[in-house]
Design an enzyme around this catalytic site. Structure first.
Site, PDB file in Angstrom:
ATOM      1  N   HIS A   1      89.491  19.861  28.740  1.00 28.75           N
ATOM      2  CA  HIS A   1      89.030  18.837  27.795  1.00 28.75           C
ATOM      3  C   HIS A   1      89.225  17.422  28.330  1.00 28.75           C
ATOM      4  CE1 HIS A   1      93.043  17.469  26.347  1.00 28.75           C
ATOM      5  NE2 HIS A   1      93.415  18.724  26.540  1.00 28.75           N
TER       6      HIS A   1
ATOM      7  N   CYS B   1      96.885  22.785  27.928  1.00 23.09           N
ATOM      8  CA  CYS B   1      95.462  22.699  28.282  1.00 23.09           C
ATOM      9  C   CYS B   1      95.293  21.839  29.532  1.00 23.09           C
ATOM     10  CB  CYS B   1      94.672  22.094  27.123  1.00 23.09           C
ATOM     11  SG  CYS B   1      94.559  23.189  25.687  1.00 23.09           S
TER      12      CYS B   1
END
Length: 520
Positions: free
Chosen positions: A411, A430
């Site tokens: 992301h 992440c």
């Protein structure tokens, strides 16, 4: 005129008879091929003891040796089953001793150090010692010794050859068994593959064929053989770097697709690969690790290091398929982050949630006045937190989705300053992207869809949008601390998660276990 039914019945009976005849002929030929075992061995060894050797006599001793040696074998069921099904036929002794194949095989075992492996685990010395007894016409004194040595050499060669083949083609260890956060599909040896060693037609060609051919492996292997030391490291630490990363290269977990995304955690880098070449690369931020200060190294480790204790924020190793993106995503804040960070900040500042565009839900219903809640004493289990799209959203303007057990994804991020740091193990797990829009352009290609994504990412008051990829893109998140760059220069990275130390410890324990078995 013969009825059709009679013709069919007669033809069927003839086929049965032919099959039975062929089966008996094959079996008799198979038995006949070793019926002169004693004669053949005598002609080869010039030792009169072998004149009395028979397949039946050998089988009786072979069974006992198999039982006695079972605890020393790595694949006792497979080896035992093979010899039981093949009338205890000593194929290695009969077909591979006297043409030099067994000695050749032992020579390869002795050079296992070139792969970062201990030659002792393949019993080259024992194999050569037994082989020499067959070449010395006075070494084997009686029939019982002859039977025992045939069986022992046969079993020892089979076991070592299976182990050597597995080690070079699949690696010594299964990463799934030593790492808690490892989810990459990794093939391991199976019985069908291992059984092939019993019917090798050309031993030299086979042993050459299982040498890893990956250019990366060959460069690391050459460096290991040369025995140098990398800048700032001792020779011992350099060797250990090479050894653990050669083991990783032997694991069958590499991308098979021509185009894929790959993230190397210790290098904090993402590449998009197309037919072996990087067509896009960027800096990334990965999950926070247990060894970010590099206090635990391959120079100094202890017995406890073989136990994998992953930090809760470490990015897992995995492979999957990127199936869609969310432009201007809503962040569904994990409960662990909500309780340890969001609620703590909200307790300090009652306007924190509003300033960060975070909505609170209770039993699925949005809480209208979250600033009235006493967050210092509130239960995290009672509430859900979601951050609306915007410039402050922790996921930035886009996230790339792929199925995985750890709920991680690639992301964007508003925290751009992190990309200027050399140590970028800073996220909750992440992978934050240095140039997410460039990745979107590659996976979608130029056209209307990408143009829409770029437009939406630039909006001040965005709405969340999910867009499926026209073609799913493979993604691999890996952990490699030593490799050769495009110029063939070896690159080394710090063991930010301590996974090198764990792998090296397991390799050492595996070799020590084999040494103990050899001493029995």
């Amino acid at each position: 005129m013969i009825a059709p039914l009679t013709i069919k019945r007669s033809s069927f009976q003839i086929l049965i008879a032919l099959f039975a005849f062929a089966t008996l002929t094959f079996q008799s030929c198979a038995k006949k091929s070793r019926s002169d075992m004693g004669k053949v061995l005598f002609e080869k060894t010039k030792n009169k003891v072998f004149k009395d050797v028979t397949p039946e006599g050998l089988a009786e001793v072979f069974k006992k040796v198999l039982a006695d040696e079972r605890s020393k074998m790595d694949n006792p069921n497979l080896i035992t089953a093979y010899y039981e099904q093949n009338n205890y036929d000593p194929a290695f002794v009969m077909d591979h001793i006297f043409n030099g194949d067994v000695d050749l095989t032992a020579n390869y075992f002795e050079k296992a150090g070139e792969h970062g492996l201990d030659p002792k685990m393949f019993k080259a010395g024992q194999i050569k010692a037994l082989t020499n007894k067959f070449k010395d016409k006075k070494a084997i004194k009686n029939l019982d010794e002859a039977y025992h040595d045939i069986a022992e050499l046969e079993i020892l060669t089979a076991n070592s050859l299976i182990n050597y083949s597995n080690a070079l083609q699949y690696g010594i260890l299964s990463p799934r068994k030593i790492y808690q956060r490892y989810y990459t599909e990794t093939k391991r040896p199976d019985s069908a593959g291992m059984s092939k060693i019993f019917t090798i037609p050309n031993m030299h060609a086979y042993l050459d064929s299982i040498q890893p051919k990956d250019p990366q492996y060959l460069i690391l292997q050459k460096a290991l053989i040369a025995g140098g030391s990398a800048q700032g490291m001792t020779k011992e630490e350099t060797t250990r770097y090479l050894v653990v990363n050669m083991e990783r290269l032997r694991w069958k977990n590499k991308p098979t697709q021509s185009e894929y995304v790959i993230v190397n955690i210790p290098d904090y880098r993402l590449d998009v690969m197309d037919n072996g070449k990087s067509i896009l690369n960027m800096k990334v931020v990965v999950g926070e690790g247990r060894n970010t200060d590099n206090t635990t190294t391959l120079v100094d480790y202890d017995e406890s290091d073989k136990i994998d204790r992953p930090f809760t924020r470490e990015t897992p190793q995995l492979n999957s398929m990127i199936h869609s993106v969310q432009v201007n995503p809503v962040w569904n804040i994990p409960q662990s982050i909500a309780s340890k960070e969001i609620m703590v900040e909200a307790a300090k500042d009652k306007y924190y949630l509003d300033n960060k565009n975070i909505d609170v839900y209770e039993h699925g219903k949005k809480v209208e006045d979250p600033e009235t809640i006493d967050w210092a004493s509130a239960s995290a289990d009672k509430y859900e937190f979601k951050q609306r799209p915007g410039d402050d959203n922790s996921l930035g303007k886009i996230k790339f989705l792929f199925n995985n057990k750890s709920s991680v994804y690639l992301h964007d991020t508003p925290a751009k300053s992190a990309f200027t740091q050399s140590m970028r193990a800073l996220s909750h797990g992440c992978v934050r992207l240095g140039d997410p829009q460039a990745l979107a352009k590659v996976v979608f290609g130029e056209g209307a869809t990408y143009d829409k994504i770029a437009e939406d990412m630039g909006k001040d008051n965005p709405d969340p949008t999910t867009i499926a990829l026209p073609k799913k893109m493979p993604v691999y998140i890996t952990y490699v601390t030593c490799w050769a760059d495009d110029n063939g220069v070896l690159q080394y990275r710090k063991d930010v998660y301590g996974l090198d130390v764990i792998l090296y410890q397991h390799l050492q324990r595996f070799l020590a276990t084999n040494d103990q078995l050899a001493a029995l």
